[in-house]
Design a protein around this motif. Structure first.
Motif, short mmCIF file in Angstrom:
data_model
loop_
_atom_site.label_atom_id
_atom_site.label_comp_id
_atom_site.label_asym_id
_atom_site.label_seq_id
_atom_site.Cartn_x
_atom_site.Cartn_y
_atom_site.Cartn_z
N ALA A 111 2.12 7.09 1.96
CA ALA A 111 2.44 6.66 3.32
C ALA A 111 3.91 6.28 3.43
CB ALA A 111 1.57 5.46 3.71
N ARG A 112 4.39 6.31 4.66
CA ARG A 112 5.79 5.94 4.89
C ARG A 112 6.05 4.47 4.55
NH1 ARG A 112 8.89 9.66 6.85
NH2 ARG A 112 8.02 11.43 7.96
N GLN A 151 1.75 1.74 7.89
CA GLN A 151 1.04 3.01 8.07
C GLN A 151 -0.19 3.07 7.17
OE1 GLN A 151 2.84 6.65 6.62
NE2 GLN A 151 1.88 7.86 8.26
N ASN A 191 -2.91 0.65 8.53
CA ASN A 191 -3.53 1.22 9.73
C ASN A 191 -4.52 2.32 9.35
OD1 ASN A 191 -2.14 -0.50 11.41
ND2 ASN A 191 -0.54 0.97 11.88
#
Length: 156
Positions: free
Chosen positions: A116-117, A121, A124
């Motif tokens: 993930a970034r 993120q 979520n």
């Protein structure tokens, strides 16, 4: 279909070198394994056709591209029927954050490798998609600190 028993030492050398560097030229590969270029290329094509070589890809440096989080998720399903296992496996194909999915035995049913970034993120994804997915019972996450080894997948 060629079997492992039909591979010789040259084939294993070819596989080892290609796993180390998939962009190696056929001429350089042939020099490293000790045969001339034309038979080397024939062997590579035979290994590809027999399924020993699944493909070639570039290995990207995720942090340079803004993907700073690598995590693993252990997923337990409520029901483990064949249909439920296949349904969850198919669902993971729809989630770009999931880079690899493994069906496993033991306390969990699946192990997901996620990139993930950032932490938001990833969080979520876990809350809105993973835990909300049908038939998911438990989700255990592990954030990585740093990768300490990165070798090819097969020690040959």
């Amino acid at each position: 279909m060629t079997t492992r028993a039909e591979l010789d030492t040259i084939d294993f050398k070819i596989l080892r070198e290609l796993q180390r560097d998939g962009r190696i030229t056929n001429v350089e590969l042939s020099e490293r394994v000790g045969i001339s270029a034309p038979p080397c290329l024939r062997r590579v094509r035979k290994l590809e056709q027999a399924g020993f070589i699944r493909g070639y890809r570039a290995m990207l440096h995720a942090p340079s591209l803004g993907f700073d989080i690598v995590a693993f998720c252990m997923i337990g399903l409520k029901h483990q029927s064949d249909a439920n296992l296949k349904a969850f496996a198919a669902m993971t194909n729809e989630w770009p954050i999931v880079r690899e999915t493994w069906m496993v035995s033991g306390e969990s049913d699946f192990l997901l490798h996620c990139v993930a970034r950032d932490l938001t993120q990833f969080q979520n994804f876990v809350i809105e998609q993973l835990t909300a997915a049908e038939n998911v019972d438990t989700v255990r996450t592990m954030l990585t600190i740093r990768q300490v080894k990165d070798e090819g997948l097969v020690a040959i």
